[in-house]
Design a protein around this motif. Structure first.
Motif, PDB file in Angstrom:
ATOM      1  N   ASP A   1     -31.936  23.769 -55.253  1.00 37.90           N
ATOM      2  CA  ASP A   1     -31.304  23.942 -53.943  1.00 37.90           C
ATOM      3  C   ASP A   1     -29.892  24.540 -54.048  1.00 37.90           C
ATOM      4  O   ASP A   1     -29.338  24.990 -53.038  1.00 37.90           O
ATOM      5  CB  ASP A   1     -31.190  22.592 -53.223  1.00 37.90           C
ATOM      6  CG  ASP A   1     -32.566  21.993 -52.943  1.00 37.90           C
ATOM      7  OD1 ASP A   1     -33.515  22.778 -52.836  1.00 37.90           O
ATOM      8  OD2 ASP A   1     -32.655  20.753 -52.812  1.00 37.90           O
ATOM      9  N   VAL A   2     -29.303  24.557 -55.231  1.00 37.78           N
ATOM     10  CA  VAL A   2     -27.929  25.000 -55.380  1.00 37.78           C
ATOM     11  C   VAL A   2     -27.889  26.512 -55.558  1.00 37.78           C
ATOM     12  O   VAL A   2     -28.631  27.062 -56.381  1.00 37.78           O
ATOM     13  CB  VAL A   2     -27.242  24.298 -56.571  1.00 37.78           C
ATOM     14  CG1 VAL A   2     -25.810  24.784 -56.724  1.00 37.78           C
ATOM     15  CG2 VAL A   2     -27.296  22.796 -56.395  1.00 37.78           C
TER      16      VAL A   2
ATOM     17  N   ALA B   1     -32.710  25.980 -48.905  1.00 38.95           N
ATOM     18  CA  ALA B   1     -32.516  24.535 -49.063  1.00 38.95           C
ATOM     19  C   ALA B   1     -31.969  23.899 -47.780  1.00 38.95           C
ATOM     20  O   ALA B   1     -32.326  22.761 -47.441  1.00 38.95           O
ATOM     21  CB  ALA B   1     -31.551  24.271 -50.229  1.00 38.95           C
ATOM     22  N   LEU B   2     -31.146  24.648 -47.049  1.00 41.78           N
ATOM     23  CA  LEU B   2     -30.553  24.095 -45.838  1.00 41.78           C
ATOM     24  C   LEU B   2     -31.578  23.848 -44.753  1.00 41.78           C
ATOM     25  O   LEU B   2     -31.325  23.074 -43.810  1.00 41.78           O
ATOM     26  CB  LEU B   2     -29.465  25.036 -45.302  1.00 41.78           C
ATOM     27  CG  LEU B   2     -28.172  25.103 -46.121  1.00 41.78           C
ATOM     28  CD1 LEU B   2     -27.246  26.183 -45.579  1.00 41.78           C
ATOM     29  CD2 LEU B   2     -27.444  23.752 -46.112  1.00 41.78           C
TER      30      LEU B   2
ATOM     31  N   LYS C   1     -33.927  16.877 -45.673  1.00 40.89           N
ATOM     32  CA  LYS C   1     -32.931  16.003 -46.299  1.00 40.89           C
ATOM     33  C   LYS C   1     -31.499  16.549 -46.148  1.00 40.89           C
ATOM     34  O   LYS C   1     -30.533  15.820 -46.372  1.00 40.89           O
ATOM     35  CB  LYS C   1     -33.263  15.786 -47.767  1.00 40.89           C
ATOM     36  CG  LYS C   1     -33.230  17.063 -48.604  1.00 40.89           C
ATOM     37  CD  LYS C   1     -33.542  16.710 -50.050  1.00 40.89           C
ATOM     38  CE  LYS C   1     -33.527  17.936 -50.958  1.00 40.89           C
ATOM     39  NZ  LYS C   1     -33.801  17.575 -52.371  1.00 40.89           N
ATOM     40  N   TYR C   2     -31.371  17.838 -45.780  1.00 42.93           N
ATOM     41  CA  TYR C   2     -30.032  18.410 -45.553  1.00 42.93           C
ATOM     42  C   TYR C   2     -29.767  18.649 -44.056  1.00 42.93           C
ATOM     43  O   TYR C   2     -28.968  19.496 -43.684  1.00 42.93           O
ATOM     44  CB  TYR C   2     -29.897  19.738 -46.303  1.00 42.93           C
ATOM     45  CG  TYR C   2     -30.083  19.604 -47.797  1.00 42.93           C
ATOM     46  CD1 TYR C   2     -29.237  18.785 -48.534  1.00 42.93           C
ATOM     47  CD2 TYR C   2     -31.089  20.302 -48.457  1.00 42.93           C
ATOM     48  CE1 TYR C   2     -29.412  18.664 -49.898  1.00 42.93           C
ATOM     49  CE2 TYR C   2     -31.252  20.187 -49.822  1.00 42.93           C
ATOM     50  CZ  TYR C   2     -30.415  19.363 -50.542  1.00 42.93           C
ATOM     51  OH  TYR C   2     -30.584  19.234 -51.894  1.00 42.93           O
ATOM     52  N   LYS C   3     -30.511  17.888 -43.235  1.00 44.15           N
ATOM     53  CA  LYS C   3     -30.378  18.072 -41.787  1.00 44.15           C
ATOM     54  C   LYS C   3     -28.955  17.766 -41.297  1.00 44.15           C
ATOM     55  O   LYS C   3     -28.456  18.349 -40.346  1.00 44.15           O
ATOM     56  CB  LYS C   3     -31.395  17.179 -41.077  1.00 44.15           C
ATOM     57  CG  LYS C   3     -31.468  17.416 -39.575  1.00 44.15           C
ATOM     58  CD  LYS C   3     -32.559  16.566 -38.958  1.00 44.15           C
ATOM     59  CE  LYS C   3     -32.662  16.844 -37.474  1.00 44.15           C
ATOM     60  NZ  LYS C   3     -33.730  16.014 -36.843  1.00 44.15           N
ATOM     61  N   LYS C   4     -28.282  16.866 -42.005  1.00 35.13           N
ATOM     62  CA  LYS C   4     -26.902  16.486 -41.631  1.00 35.13           C
ATOM     63  C   LYS C   4     -25.934  17.658 -41.735  1.00 35.13           C
ATOM     64  O   LYS C   4     -24.934  17.738 -41.026  1.00 35.13           O
ATOM     65  CB  LYS C   4     -26.432  15.332 -42.513  1.00 35.13           C
ATOM     66  CG  LYS C   4     -25.097  14.747 -42.109  1.00 35.13           C
ATOM     67  CD  LYS C   4     -24.735  13.587 -43.019  1.00 35.13           C
ATOM     68  CE  LYS C   4     -23.389  13.000 -42.617  1.00 35.13           C
ATOM     69  NZ  LYS C   4     -22.989  11.891 -43.501  1.00 35.13           N
ATOM     70  N   LEU C   5     -26.234  18.605 -42.640  1.00 36.30           N
ATOM     71  CA  LEU C   5     -25.340  19.741 -42.852  1.00 36.30           C
ATOM     72  C   LEU C   5     -25.569  20.869 -41.851  1.00 36.30           C
ATOM     73  O   LEU C   5     -24.794  21.830 -41.810  1.00 36.30           O
ATOM     74  CB  LEU C   5     -25.527  20.291 -44.265  1.00 36.30           C
ATOM     75  CG  LEU C   5     -25.244  19.308 -45.412  1.00 36.30           C
ATOM     76  CD1 LEU C   5     -25.549  19.965 -46.745  1.00 36.30           C
ATOM     77  CD2 LEU C   5     -23.798  18.841 -45.368  1.00 36.30           C
TER      78      LEU C   5
ATOM     79  N   PRO D   1     -17.939  25.179 -48.350  1.00 40.44           N
ATOM     80  CA  PRO D   1     -18.871  24.511 -49.276  1.00 40.44           C
ATOM     81  C   PRO D   1     -19.599  23.392 -48.556  1.00 40.44           C
ATOM     82  O   PRO D   1     -19.073  22.772 -47.628  1.00 40.44           O
ATOM     83  CB  PRO D   1     -17.964  23.995 -50.388  1.00 40.44           C
ATOM     84  CG  PRO D   1     -16.610  23.903 -49.770  1.00 40.44           C
ATOM     85  CD  PRO D   1     -16.544  24.996 -48.759  1.00 40.44           C
ATOM     86  N   ASN D   2     -20.834  23.135 -49.035  1.00 40.23           N
ATOM     87  CA  ASN D   2     -21.637  22.086 -48.406  1.00 40.23           C
ATOM     88  C   ASN D   2     -21.308  20.706 -48.957  1.00 40.23           C
ATOM     89  O   ASN D   2     -21.361  19.720 -48.217  1.00 40.23           O
ATOM     90  CB  ASN D   2     -23.127  22.379 -48.612  1.00 40.23           C
ATOM     91  CG  ASN D   2     -23.514  23.733 -48.053  1.00 40.23           C
ATOM     92  OD1 ASN D   2     -23.835  24.668 -48.789  1.00 40.23           O
ATOM     93  ND2 ASN D   2     -23.485  23.872 -46.723  1.00 40.23           N
ATOM     94  N   TYR D   3     -21.022  20.648 -50.259  1.00 35.87           N
ATOM     95  CA  TYR D   3     -20.673  19.380 -50.882  1.00 35.87           C
ATOM     96  C   TYR D   3     -19.491  19.598 -51.821  1.00 35.87           C
ATOM     97  O   TYR D   3     -19.240  20.716 -52.295  1.00 35.87           O
ATOM     98  CB  TYR D   3     -21.850  18.799 -51.684  1.00 35.87           C
ATOM     99  CG  TYR D   3     -22.995  18.295 -50.827  1.00 35.87           C
ATOM    100  CD1 TYR D   3     -22.928  17.027 -50.248  1.00 35.87           C
ATOM    101  CD2 TYR D   3     -24.129  19.082 -50.607  1.00 35.87           C
ATOM    102  CE1 TYR D   3     -23.978  16.572 -49.466  1.00 35.87           C
ATOM    103  CE2 TYR D   3     -25.163  18.627 -49.812  1.00 35.87           C
ATOM    104  CZ  TYR D   3     -25.091  17.367 -49.249  1.00 35.87           C
ATOM    105  OH  TYR D   3     -26.108  16.913 -48.477  1.00 35.87           O
TER     106      TYR D   3
END
Length: 684
Positions: free
Chosen positions: A60-61, A80-81, A85-89, A103-105
């Motif tokens: 995913d990175v 990946a977005l 599981k990355y719905k919060k982003l 950046p996402n994280y």
């Protein structure tokens, strides 16, 4: 463009320096906001190394950025977005973000080199096209920049702001403006007071009107070789209208007018007063011809060399020296007139009072009966009064009042009438206002015992009877036993004569009248009370004046020890033996006056009893009541009020006689016409 438009600024700023304060506050808020949002990314979530390993294994990175060898920022791929599981982003970017992609994280690392080695180890089995991009960046955050350079800039701006405030007289004092003059400059458009508003000061008005006329028509005087006076000193008791006269000069002159108080020159810093004097005259010379008005000039004009320590630096004397030089020194320019006011001319320095500095000294005394009438007419104009209000009668009832006190009487009368819901101010309201000004507020709720009230009644009746049967005493106007603020439990109002000289007989009768209350207590009750305190103070002062100042004692002789400049701590200008003799003569004088008062009251005991009983019943008695109770005064001398009453009656009779004659004339003319016709026919 008219004058009003020229004086109005196109872009008016807020009053004072408030706009600078708002600028500083706005700048601080902007700095704090940038510092907050620079450390807070809208779509970046915190994570750790274990979660990063999972993201890396799942593919995913997209790329990893090591920031400042301290932070690891993870960017996920678009595929990946889309996962759940990355719905919060999956949210909108922050509107305050200044970068294209956030950046996402992110998580903290110990070292960028060791972190790179871990990533290589985790991707050793990955194909080359599947390996994530690894970048190293150095970026300075806003917080770091602010702590290093921005904070210094804010400090410099704050220091500049404070200096501006202090230099323009705002908060923080006037440390850079300390030597500047505090005088206010007025022009003809700002001053609305004119000579029409000044009443009862005819002589003083004539003097200052000449100065105003010189400023307007100077050629009339200069053609004859005349010069304008450099200075005019207004001298008089408080409340007589000195400042009002100066305002009228400012309103009439049509030239720049600088107004300043004497206390404005004095500060605790050495040299400030002299600097302000120089700055004031510098501004005045630039605006010449102009007028400078210094109110209460005795604050800086006191005699030099008194009260200062030897070798000390007296700031007040330095200020006075600077004023003397500016008024008539070597480099003095013409065109600046000094107008000053004081109620203590005796303490002023002789160098300040000489011709060439203050060429004219105008006395502004308390008004006489005619002046009081004029003042009442001015103050009655804005008041809605009834027809029975007479300015001349009010002037007769207020002897010794200054202009400010007369204005207060008119204002109090209007308030009393409004309190009683009247449509107009009546004569009774003015009488109540005069009582209020003389004796204070009436104390209606004050509890007085019957015995005390009886003592007060006989005390005041003693004053009234003594004054009534003494030739040279001031005639009584009103006697009251109503408790008031200043006059305590009762008071008697007299009508002093409009005179400037007093004889020995007049002063002795005045002392006897003042002791009448104490004498009445002794005759009626056989004991005395503390109610005669103010009477004794007054008689003692008058007796000492007669003996030691006016030379009215045979034993002491024609000597006067009056010295207005002598302080209470300086030695007396006579010996101890003479001081003892003065004390003996004063005591003998007062004792003789007291015995004379006792004999007078015993002789007129019936009048004392009648008056006291009537006071207990009515509480307030007037002159007309005394006439009904104890008869007319046994002297031919008329009081001012009686003269006014008789004069008013004579004028009324003259007006009625004139009207009667005008009514009779037409009928007489008709009769004469009819009588002449037969005579003419007989001749024919």
């Amino acid at each position: 463009m008219d004058q009003k438009q020229r004086n109005t600024p196109k872009n008016p700023m807020p009053k004072g320096n408030n706009y600078q304060l708002w600028i500083l506050l706005s700048l601080i808020l902007v700095v704090l906001g940038l510092a907050y949002f620079s450390n807070k990314s809208g779509a970046t979530e915190p994570t750790n190394i274990n979660e990063f390993k999972t993201m890396l294994k799942d593919g995913d990175v997209e790329k990893v950025v090591v920031l400042n060898d301290k932070w690891a920022e993870i960017y996920l791929s678009n595929e990946a977005l889309k996962k759940n599981k990355y719905k919060k982003l999956q949210q909108e970017r922050s509107p305050l973000s200044v970068v294209k992609r956030e950046p996402n994280y992110r998580f903290m690392i110990t070292s960028g080199t060791s972190f790179e080695e871990k990533i290589d180890e985790l991707q050793k089995d990955f194909p080359e096209n599947k390996k994530v991009q690894f970048l190293v960046e150095e970026k300075e955050s806003f917080t770091t920049w602010f702590m290093s350079s921005g904070f210094l800039l804010v400090l410099l701006f704050g220091f500049w702001f404070l200096m501006r405030r202090m230099a323009t007289g705002g908060a923080g004092g006037q440390i850079f403006n300390i030597g500047k003059s505090k005088a206010q400059m007025f022009d003809a458009n700002h001053m609305k007071v004119t000579f029409k508003d000044v009443a009862g000061l005819d002589e003083a008005k004539e003097e200052v009107e000449e100065i105003v006329d010189f400023l307007k028509n100077s050629k009339k005087y200069t053609d004859l070789g005349g010069k304008i006076p450099k200075g005019v000193l207004l001298v008089g008791p408080p409340g007589t209208g000195k400042t009002l006269l100066a305002k009228a000069v400012a309103g009439e002159a049509g030239v720049p007018f600088f107004s300043m108080s004497g206390s404005d020159f004095v500060e605790m810093f050495v040299g400030v007063g002299a600097a302000r004097v120089r700055d004031l005259f510098k501004q005045a010379k630039e605006k010449a011809p102009c007028i400078i008005f210094i109110d209460e000039i005795d604050a800086i004009g006191r005699s030099r060399g008194k009260g200062s320590m030897p070798g000390s630096n007296d700031e007040r004397e330095n200020t006075l020296n600077s004023l003397l030089v500016e008024m008539d020194g070597f480099g003095t320019d013409s065109g600046v007139i000094i107008l000053a006011a004081t109620n203590r001319p005796d303490v002023l320095d002789n160098a300040l009072m000489r011709a060439g500095r203050f060429d004219r000294q105008i006395s502004v005394d308390k008004p006489d009966i005619n002046g009081r009438e004029q003042i009442f007419k001015v103050h009655l104009n804005p008041i809605k009064v009834s027809k029975d209000v007479n300015a001349k009668e009010l002037a007769t009832q207020t002897p010794g009042f200054a202009g400010a006190e007369l204005a207060n009487v008119c204002n109090e009368a209007a308030l009393i009438a409004a309190r009683n819901d009247k449509s107009a101010v009546e004569m009774d309201d003015f009488m109540a206002a005069i009582d209020r000004v003389i004796g204070g507020l009436e104390k209606k709720n004050k509890i007085i015992s019957k015995e005390e009230k009886r003592i007060v009644a006989y005390h005041e009746a003693g004053h009234a009877v003594t004054g009534w049967f003494l030739e040279h005493a001031n005639p009584l106007v009103k006697v009251s036993i109503v408790p008031r603020g200043v006059a305590a439990l009762g008071y008697a109002q007299y009508l002093p004569k409009e005179q400037y000289l007093n004889t020995t007989e007049e002063m002795m009768d005045e002392i006897c009248m003042t002791l009448g209350g104490r004498a009445a207590e002794e005759i009626i009750f056989g004991r005395i009370s503390t109610g005669a305190l103010s009477d004794l103070e007054r008689t003692t002062k008058m007796a000492y004046s007669m003996v030691s100042i006016y030379g009215m004692n045979e034993e002491i002789g024609h000597l006067s020890f009056y010295d207005p400049n002598r302080s209470e701590f300086s030695s007396r200008p006579y010996s101890e033996a003479l001081a003892e003799k003065i004390d003996e003569e004063v005591k003998k004088l007062i004792e003789g006056a007291y015995q004379r008062t006792l004999e007078l009251l015993r002789e007129h005991g019936d009048a004392l009893e009648k008056l006291a009983q009537q006071l207990l019943e009515k509480e307030v008695l007037y002159q007309s009541d005394l006439v009904k109770l104890i008869g007319e005064r046994p002297f031919d001398k008329k009081t001012i009020y009686q003269e006014f009453t008789e004069e008013a009656e004579e004028k009324k009779a003259e007006v009625e006689a004139t009207q009667a004659q005008e009514e009779v004339k037409p009928s007489e003319d008709k009769d004469s016409d009819t009588e002449q016709k037969p005579d003419t026919t007989e001749e024919v």
